[in-house]
Write a protein that holds these residues in place. Structure first.
Motif, PDB file in Angstrom:
ATOM      1  N   LYS A  59       1.242  -1.206   0.103  1.00 28.13           N
ATOM      2  CA  LYS A  59      -0.150   0.097   0.084  1.00 28.13           C
ATOM      3  C   LYS A  59       0.833   1.177  -0.021  1.00 28.13           C
ATOM      4  O   LYS A  59       0.201   2.298  -0.625  1.00 28.13           O
ATOM      5  N   ALA A  60       1.813   1.161   0.492  1.00 32.19           N
ATOM      6  CA  ALA A  60       3.149   2.247   0.751  1.00 32.19           C
ATOM      7  C   ALA A  60       3.213   2.287  -0.798  1.00 32.19           C
ATOM      8  O   ALA A  60       3.176   3.936  -0.910  1.00 32.19           O
ATOM      9  N   VAL A  61       3.637   1.173  -1.496  1.00 30.41           N
ATOM     10  CA  VAL A  61       4.216   2.044  -2.598  1.00 30.41           C
ATOM     11  C   VAL A  61       3.033   2.569  -3.790  1.00 30.41           C
ATOM     12  O   VAL A  61       3.790   3.807  -4.495  1.00 30.41           O
ATOM     13  N   VAL A  62       1.802   1.815  -3.075  1.00 28.42           N
ATOM     14  CA  VAL A  62       0.659   2.442  -3.923  1.00 28.42           C
ATOM     15  C   VAL A  62       0.441   3.886  -4.461  1.00 28.42           C
ATOM     16  O   VAL A  62      -0.149   4.556  -4.773  1.00 28.42           O
ATOM     17  N   GLY A  63       0.837   3.463  -2.381  1.00 32.11           N
ATOM     18  CA  GLY A  63       0.308   5.379  -2.117  1.00 32.11           C
ATOM     19  C   GLY A  63       1.302   6.544  -2.793  1.00 32.11           C
ATOM     20  O   GLY A  63       0.888   7.631  -3.804  1.00 32.11           O
ATOM     21  N   GLN A  64       2.783   6.349  -2.721  1.00 31.86           N
ATOM     22  CA  GLN A  64       3.849   6.901  -3.368  1.00 31.86           C
ATOM     23  C   GLN A  64       3.536   6.946  -5.376  1.00 31.86           C
ATOM     24  O   GLN A  64       3.900   7.923  -5.544  1.00 31.86           O
ATOM     25  N   LEU A  65       3.109   5.962  -5.912  1.00 31.55           N
ATOM     26  CA  LEU A  65       3.065   5.663  -6.826  1.00 31.55           C
ATOM     27  C   LEU A  65       1.862   6.883  -7.000  1.00 31.55           C
ATOM     28  O   LEU A  65       2.192   8.076  -8.261  1.00 31.55           O
ATOM     29  N   HIS A  66       0.581   7.162  -5.976  1.00 33.66           N
ATOM     30  CA  HIS A  66      -0.277   8.011  -6.873  1.00 33.66           C
ATOM     31  C   HIS A  66       0.380   9.388  -6.329  1.00 33.66           C
ATOM     32  O   HIS A  66      -0.369  10.106  -7.565  1.00 33.66           O
ATOM     33  N   GLU A  67       0.875   9.658  -5.770  1.00 34.23           N
ATOM     34  CA  GLU A  67       1.996  11.050  -5.493  1.00 34.23           C
ATOM     35  C   GLU A  67       2.874  11.271  -6.741  1.00 34.23           C
ATOM     36  O   GLU A  67       2.598  12.830  -7.101  1.00 34.23           O
ATOM     37  N   VAL A  68       3.294  10.524  -7.236  1.00 34.26           N
ATOM     38  CA  VAL A  68       4.136  10.874  -8.707  1.00 34.26           C
ATOM     39  C   VAL A  68       3.168  11.576  -9.672  1.00 34.26           C
ATOM     40  O   VAL A  68       3.942  11.987 -10.856  1.00 34.26           O
ATOM     41  N   THR A  69       2.501  10.378  -9.685  1.00 32.19           N
ATOM     42  CA  THR A  69       0.987  10.631 -11.138  1.00 32.19           C
ATOM     43  C   THR A  69       0.734  12.454 -10.965  1.00 32.19           C
ATOM     44  O   THR A  69       0.266  13.047 -11.868  1.00 32.19           O
ATOM     45  N   ASP A  70       0.294  12.559  -9.352  1.00 25.59           N
ATOM     46  CA  ASP A  70      -0.106  13.936  -9.248  1.00 25.59           C
ATOM     47  C   ASP A  70       1.321  15.270  -9.212  1.00 25.59           C
ATOM     48  O   ASP A  70       0.623  15.795  -9.966  1.00 25.59           O
ATOM     49  N   LEU A  71       2.380  15.042  -9.354  1.00 24.21           N
ATOM     50  CA  LEU A  71       3.695  15.111  -9.645  1.00 24.21           C
ATOM     51  C   LEU A  71       2.880  15.803 -11.445  1.00 24.21           C
ATOM     52  O   LEU A  71       3.867  16.792 -12.235  1.00 24.21           O
ATOM     53  N   LEU A  72       2.809  14.324 -11.634  1.00 23.27           N
ATOM     54  CA  LEU A  72       2.926  14.522 -13.789  1.00 23.27           C
ATOM     55  C   LEU A  72       1.793  14.751 -14.208  1.00 23.27           C
ATOM     56  O   LEU A  72       1.570  15.291 -15.623  1.00 23.27           O
ATOM     57  N   GLN A  73       0.597  15.534 -13.355  1.00 22.16           N
ATOM     58  CA  GLN A  73       0.046  16.254 -13.879  1.00 22.16           C
ATOM     59  C   GLN A  73      -0.111  17.275 -13.906  1.00 22.16           C
ATOM     60  O   GLN A  73      -1.066  18.496 -13.947  1.00 22.16           O
ATOM     61  N   GLU A  74       1.109  18.426 -12.662  1.00 25.96           N
ATOM     62  CA  GLU A  74       1.141  19.237 -13.332  1.00 25.96           C
ATOM     63  C   GLU A  74       2.448  19.794 -14.114  1.00 25.96           C
ATOM     64  O   GLU A  74       2.519  18.795 -15.067  1.00 25.96           O
ATOM     65  N   SER A  75       2.387  21.013 -14.578  1.00 26.18           N
ATOM     66  CA  SER A  75       3.219  21.549 -15.168  1.00 26.18           C
ATOM     67  C   SER A  75       4.948  21.585 -15.116  1.00 26.18           C
ATOM     68  O   SER A  75       5.550  21.643 -13.564  1.00 26.18           O
ATOM     69  N   GLN A  76       5.707  20.289 -15.911  1.00 26.75           N
ATOM     70  CA  GLN A  76       6.617  19.880 -15.950  1.00 26.75           C
ATOM     71  C   GLN A  76       7.582  20.432 -16.879  1.00 26.75           C
ATOM     72  O   GLN A  76       7.140  19.986 -17.936  1.00 26.75           O
ATOM     73  N   PRO A  77       9.207  21.047 -16.513  1.00 25.46           N
ATOM     74  CA  PRO A  77       9.870  20.812 -18.327  1.00 25.46           C
ATOM     75  C   PRO A  77      10.458  19.326 -18.735  1.00 25.46           C
ATOM     76  O   PRO A  77      10.250  18.165 -17.807  1.00 25.46           O
ATOM     77  N   GLU A  78      10.477  19.270 -19.808  1.00 22.59           N
ATOM     78  CA  GLU A  78      10.282  18.252 -20.509  1.00 22.59           C
ATOM     79  C   GLU A  78      12.025  17.020 -19.376  1.00 22.59           C
ATOM     80  O   GLU A  78      11.041  16.040 -19.618  1.00 22.59           O
ATOM     81  N   ALA A  79      12.587  17.217 -19.129  1.00 16.61           N
ATOM     82  CA  ALA A  79      13.534  16.645 -18.385  1.00 16.61           C
ATOM     83  C   ALA A  79      12.826  15.857 -17.166  1.00 16.61           C
ATOM     84  O   ALA A  79      12.965  15.096 -17.107  1.00 16.61           O
ATOM     85  N   THR A  80      12.411  16.935 -16.516  1.00 19.50           N
ATOM     86  CA  THR A  80      11.722  16.938 -15.684  1.00 19.50           C
ATOM     87  C   THR A  80      10.828  15.397 -15.348  1.00 19.50           C
ATOM     88  O   THR A  80      10.315  14.970 -14.690  1.00 19.50           O
ATOM     89  N   ALA A  81       9.638  15.911 -16.758  1.00 17.85           N
ATOM     90  CA  ALA A  81       8.536  14.765 -17.024  1.00 17.85           C
ATOM     91  C   ALA A  81       8.974  13.453 -17.575  1.00 17.85           C
ATOM     92  O   ALA A  81       8.481  12.450 -17.106  1.00 17.85           O
ATOM     93  N   ARG A  82      10.747  13.339 -17.734  1.00 21.56           N
ATOM     94  CA  ARG A  82      10.673  12.034 -17.965  1.00 21.56           C
ATOM     95  C   ARG A  82      11.654  11.882 -17.098  1.00 21.56           C
ATOM     96  O   ARG A  82      10.780  10.261 -17.037  1.00 21.56           O
ATOM     97  N   LYS A  83      11.923  12.086 -15.597  1.00 25.06           N
ATOM     98  CA  LYS A  83      12.211  10.879 -14.979  1.00 25.06           C
ATOM     99  C   LYS A  83      10.849  11.220 -14.099  1.00 25.06           C
ATOM    100  O   LYS A  83      11.449  10.236 -13.092  1.00 25.06           O
TER     101      LYS A  83
END
Length: 500
Positions: A214-238
């Motif tokens: 569950k901790a891994v799934v929660g961290q994954l969900h947090e990362v998808t939140d970051l991906l839904q925000e405006s990010q530079p190309e290099a940051t988005a790839r990482k």
């Protein structure tokens, strides 16, 4: 309105009159060798694993299913998983003659759009649903496993070049100013996300998939939140790379605790994220995890297709360690298909390629560092062990497996960071000695594996121990050492719910 009046009774009688015995379910049930009580017990146990504590099945309920009653979800999905595991192949809800629940293609299928924004949206939706539904007792019940062309053909699109605009930014759900303000991750923040993923992977190797899923799934969900925000190309790839690693790990942990449809969905989403990250070796690793799952489910032909896809897609960029792992998985697939010549060739390729790993100029990514000399010996020994079973318990292939398995056990005994692998190879060694008709030695190793299994939360480990003991009982059930082994199994590994 009243359910007890004459009209209600007449309606019930009419429904019963229309009901026909479920011949498909009856056929699978008869071949399983289970009693009605045993099937009821297994359904209840799996329901507890899923958090569906409201389910309480008994023999009379099983009898009604055989007579044609359609159970409500999640029971059809549970029955599908139980029979799939029993027979080593995918047994769908439809194969059991049960009515399939209506499913949303976007939520349950594997043929998903290969675009960045939709990958993010699906990752976010699925991880959020996993976290929420796990608390309500319906985890994994709306999913169905895919196999054959319905799985392989969508995965082949991994090789199709992404359009140049693949990483265009999704519409932010907040104001542009707020999105721009929050969407600039610093390098230390990105490094922390990557190191957290490494830590989760270490926990999984040490403790099994049941402890921190569950901790891994929660961290994954947090990362998808970051991906839904405006990010530079290099940051988005990482961020896509981190999302791919977390989704693969969530899938692996789900596989380890027996949530097979959930695992497959995470693997598919991980492959999509790896494509968005432009990381072909990582994509090949995800495909190898999918291949391993297909072998577990008795689909070696699908496993081979997935491995060949992984090899083709990463042939120009994967490190020797990664290529060696892919060859080892190719050998496993050929072994389970009963093709000894191709299996032996893949084993040799795995060994030869691994010998070049130390001379590779660049450091290997963390996700492949698990593939050590011990893992190489373990995989290749399991290939020969599987060949022995497919070839009718061949002593020749068992003798090929034994020295490799022994070496794997010795190396893993010294590695406290991979306790699950140690337990799995102890079990593998126990099965080899059963093939060599040495039940005393097999019982000794199985007993040791039970003690190791108590240190990890892995339904996969527990299931393999139980299957090994079942084999020992079938072949040598009159021996006192085997009788003692079954008693010890009941004490050391009682069938209780696993944390997911």
């Amino acid at each position: 309105m009243s359910g007890n009046g004459g009209g209600g009774t007449s309606a019930t009688n009419a429904m019963n009159a229309d009901k026909r015995p479920n011949e498909l379910l009856t056929s699978w049930f008869a071949r399983s060798g289970w009693s009605k009580g045993e099937l009821a017990r297994q359904v209840n146990r799996r329901a507890r694993q899923l958090g569906a504590n409201h389910i309480s099945t008994d023999t009379s309920r099983v009898r009604r299913w055989l007579d044609g009653e359609n159970p409500r979800e999640p029971i059809p999905r549970i029955l599908s998983e139980l029979f799939s595991e029993r027979f080593g192949c995918v047994v769908s809800v439809e194969d059991l003659g049960l009515r399939a629940a209506r499913q949303s293609p976007s939520a349950t299928g594997v043929d998903l759009p290969w675009t960045g924004p939709q990958t993010v949206a699906l990752l976010s939706e699925f991880s959020r649903s996993d976290l929420m539904l796990a608390r309500r007792g319906f985890l994994g019940t709306s999913l169905a496993l895919s196999a054959g062309p319905s799985l392989i053909e969508p995965m082949q699109r991994w090789l199709v070049p992404a359009p140049p605009s693949s990483h265009h930014e999704p519409e932010p759900s907040v104001s542009s100013a707020a999105s721009a303000r929050r969407g600039r991750l610093s390098k230390p923040e990105l490094d922390l996300l990557e190191s957290t993923t490494v830590m989760f992977r270490q926990w999984d190797a040490q403790c099994g998939g049941g402890l921190r899923r569950k901790a891994v799934v929660g961290q994954l969900h947090e990362v998808t939140d970051l991906l839904q925000e405006s990010q530079p190309e290099a940051t988005a790839r990482k961020l896509f790379k981190v999302a791919a690693e977390l989704a693969e790990l969530a899938g692996w942990m789900s596989y380890d605790v027996g949530l097979q449809p959930t695992a497959q969905k995470y693997f598919v989403l991980a492959l999509h994220a790896a494509k968005e990250a432009g990381d072909k070796p990582l994509g090949s690793y995800v495909l190898s995890s999918m291949s391993r799952q297909m072998i577990h489910l008795g689909r070696p032909e699908d496993a081979l297709e997935l491995i060949h896809l992984a090899q083709y897609g990463s042939r120009d960029c994967a490190s020797p360690r990664t290529q060696s792992m892919l060859y080892a998985m190719e050998a496993r697939a050929y072994a389970n298909m009963g093709q000894p010549g191709k299996c032996k060739r893949a084993v040799r390729m795995a060994e030869d390629t691994f010998a070049d790993a130390d001379e590779w100029d660049e450091p290997d990514p963390d996700w492949i560092r698990f593939f050590s000399e011990a893992e190489l010996y373990g995989e290749n020994s399991h290939s020969y062990r599987d060949l022995a079973y497919v070839a009718g318990r061949s002593p020749t292939y068992a003798s090929l497996a034994e020295p490799l398995m022994q070496r794997a056990v010795e190396l893993f005994a010294e590695d406290l960071d991979h306790q699950r692998s140690y337990a799995l190879n102890l079990i593998g060694m126990a099965t080899v000695h059963l093939l060599q008709r040495e039940p005393e030695r097999s019982a000794e190793l199985a007993t040791k594996a039970m003690l190791e299994a108590k240190k990890v939360r892995s339904e996969r480990v527990n299931t393999r121990i139980r299957k090994t003991v079942d084999t020992a009982v079938r072949d040598f059930g009159d021996l006192a050492v085997v009788v003692d082994l079954t008693d010890q199994l009941a004490i050391e590994l009682p069938e209780t719910a696993e944390a997911v």
